[in-house]
Design an enzyme around this catalytic site. Structure first.
Site, PDB file in Angstrom:
ATOM      1  N   CYS A 153       0.823  -1.217   0.000  1.00  0.00           N
ATOM      2  CA  CYS A 153       0.000   0.000   0.000  1.00  0.00           C
ATOM      3  C   CYS A 153       0.856   1.266   0.000  1.00  0.00           C
ATOM      4  O   CYS A 153       0.597   2.206  -0.750  1.00  0.00           O
ATOM      5  CB  CYS A 153      -0.896   0.022   1.235  1.00  0.00           C
ATOM      6  N   VAL A 157       0.498   4.246  -2.710  1.00  0.00           N
ATOM      7  CA  VAL A 157      -0.156   5.509  -2.346  1.00  0.00           C
ATOM      8  C   VAL A 157       0.709   6.700  -2.745  1.00  0.00           C
ATOM      9  O   VAL A 157       0.203   7.722  -3.228  1.00  0.00           O
ATOM     10  CB  VAL A 157      -0.474   5.538  -0.836  1.00  0.00           C
TER      11      VAL A 157
END
Length: 519
Positions: A153, A157
């Site tokens: 993640c 991101v």
């Protein structure tokens, strides 16, 4: 305290000692500010009702206990299937610890994987320096033949560019320019572990077939008579891939298993540590371009990979985790059609033995109701086998299943008289399954280890089939594909049925009228 060095108690018994019982009671009273037992019981009973089920199924912005994992887990699963390959996950150490522990707990084997160890500063300024140093350390310390890079993640991101980072790392001398470093973006906040598997497998094939990330010219396809086989993300990969190899060898088929991780998670204890064991060689991976066809055992695990392969001129065929007589028949007949090899008598005899076993036991399974959850292809394979046995897969749920999967399951139900009262639930989680089990009870639940909490809560007996299975050992060494694999699944189902029969007829003079030694 009850614990001492002379007699070490397991936590099961230790926490039942008086001092621990008192400690837990005080914690609940002084710190948890819990509702009264009567209120808790009132809400618990309400949560079993149709009224609550309707509210439960109406929720949109919350997932409770999804029956899936994240993309990078599948990325690691695919990567270790190649010779001398270490997965390199661009993200935090904690994420990679989760992937490693998850596989180690299921396969009971060490699972090697490295991280770029991104922390707060990388989250602000980007992870380029982590990639440069991490690839250098991985190359020098573990001496792999290939490093397969994926993401978590954090890296996604902030928008880290793997292709650019890998090129920069090579320019800075982290590893030789010609060293194989395929990559795939695998954001953990979308998709699931089967998506990550698909992305990495496609990324590795793209690397070898389409010019090694721009460092060499794309390969020219020269068709041959071999076939490629892809197992997909599969908790039974050790037993299943070995069974598929046996079937191919009995048939005399020339084949390449793409992402063959059957040995790396079943290494022997003989005094030698094997960080890398088995796997599809890098030469085989490149030459897989020339095969006449590619077979995927799991359509929804290869939604991107199969079209990519088809674009390179190969025929592609996909199955849905085939389990049982009809599904194995279809698999073998497709292999025979593609290769021109006849199905040998040895496999026909295996088929006959499975049919005989089903006939021996059908009275115990016929009409039983089951709930199934897990990955889309596994749910399809299990549902088809249950229908074949005359059972009813009443609830079939896949958190990572979509509309195409839902339609396919419904078509399966419509094809059998036993599917009349069966329902499919795409995108739902195990808290939805809880409502289903209370409002429309079934006889048995089939799923992974996390179903033990549903078993305790709803009283529905759990048959452990799927991934992960943490609380039982060595099932991954048994196949569930082929006639032999279907025999294993049949036995696991029957064992639970008979265990429940015995459990429910065990009280002398009250329920023991059928506590028989013959079933």
């Amino acid at each position: 305290m009850s614990q001492n060095a002379e007699k070490v108690l397991d936590h099961f018994n230790l926490f039942r000692q008086p001092e621990y019982v008192e400690l837990f009671e005080n914690k609940k009273k002084e710190f948890e500010f819990a509702e009264s037992d009567d209120k808790v019981e009132e809400v618990r009973e309400w949560a079993k009702t149709w009224e609550y089920r309707e509210k439960n199924f109406a929720r949109e912005a919350l997932t409770v206990n999804p029956a899936k994992a994240c993309q990078p887990l599948g990325a690691v699963f695919a990567a270790v299937g190649f010779e001398g390959t270490i997965p390199f996950v661009h993200g935090s150490q904690g994420c990679v610890a989760y992937y490693r522990s998850h596989f180690s707990r299921h396969f009971k084997e060490p699972s090697s994987c490295v991280s770029s160890s991104m922390t707060e500063d990388a989250a602000v300024f980007g992870g380029l320096s982590n990639m440069v140093d991490g690839l250098a350390n991985t190359y020098n310390m573990y001496q792999p033949k290939m490093i397969s890079v994926s993401t978590t993640c954090m890296a996604e991101v902030i928008g880290d560019d793997l292709n650019a980072f890998i090129k920069t790392a090579k320019e800075k001398g982290s590893l030789p320019a010609e060293f194989d470093v395929p990559f795939a973006h695998t954001p953990a906040f979308v998709g699931s572990h089967i998506t990550g598997y698909d992305n990495v497998l496609k990324g590795i094939l793209w690397h070898f077939w389409d010019g090694k990330a721009g460092t060499t010219a794309p390969l020219t396809r020269v068709p041959n008579e071999k076939i490629n086989f892809i197992g997909g993300f599969d908790g039974y990969t050790v037993g299943n891939l070995r069974e598929v190899k046996r079937i191919f060898e009995v048939m005399g088929v020339e084949y390449t298993i793409l992402a063959d991780n059957s040995d790396v998670w079943d290494t022997p204890t003989d005094g030698t540590f094997r960080m890398y064991d088995g796997g599809t060689t890098l030469e085989e991976t490149a030459n897989a371009l020339h095969a006449k066809a590619t077979i995927s055992m799991q359509e929804f695990s290869t939604e991107k990979t199969l079209p990519f392969i088809a674009e390179h001129g190969q025929e592609t065929v996909a199955f849905n985790h085939p389990i049982g007589v009809k599904a194995t028949d279809a698999f073998l007949m497709e292999i025979s059609r593609i290769t021109g090899k006849p199905i040998p008598e040895a496999l026909e005899k295996e088929r006959g033995r499975l049919v005989d076993a089903i006939a021996d036991s059908t009275a115990h399974i016929h009409g039983q109701k089951f709930a199934i959850y897990g990955d889309p292809d596994l749910c399809l394979g299990l549902a088809a086998f249950l229908l074949e046995l005359g059972a009813e897969p009443t609830h079939v749920l896949a958190t990572n299943g979509g509309k195409a999967w839902e339609k396919k399951v419904q078509e399966l139900f419509d094809s059998s008289p036993f599917g009349k009262n069966c329902h499919v639930y795409a995108g739902k989680d195990l808290w939805h399954m809880r409502s289903l089990l209370f409002t429309e009870p079934v006889d048995f639940l089939i799923g992974n280890t996390y179903g033990k909490y549903l078993e305790r809560d709803t009283g529905t007996p759990l048959i452990r089939i799927g991934f992960p299975v943490f609380d039982r050992h060595h099932h991954h060494r048994y196949p569930v594909w082929g006639y032999q694999g279907a025999m294993n699944v049949l036995v696991w189902i029957l064992d639970k049925i008979f265990d429940e029969m015995d459990k429910n007829t065990i009280v002398p003079a009250k329920t023991d009228y059928s506590y028989d030694i013959i079933r």
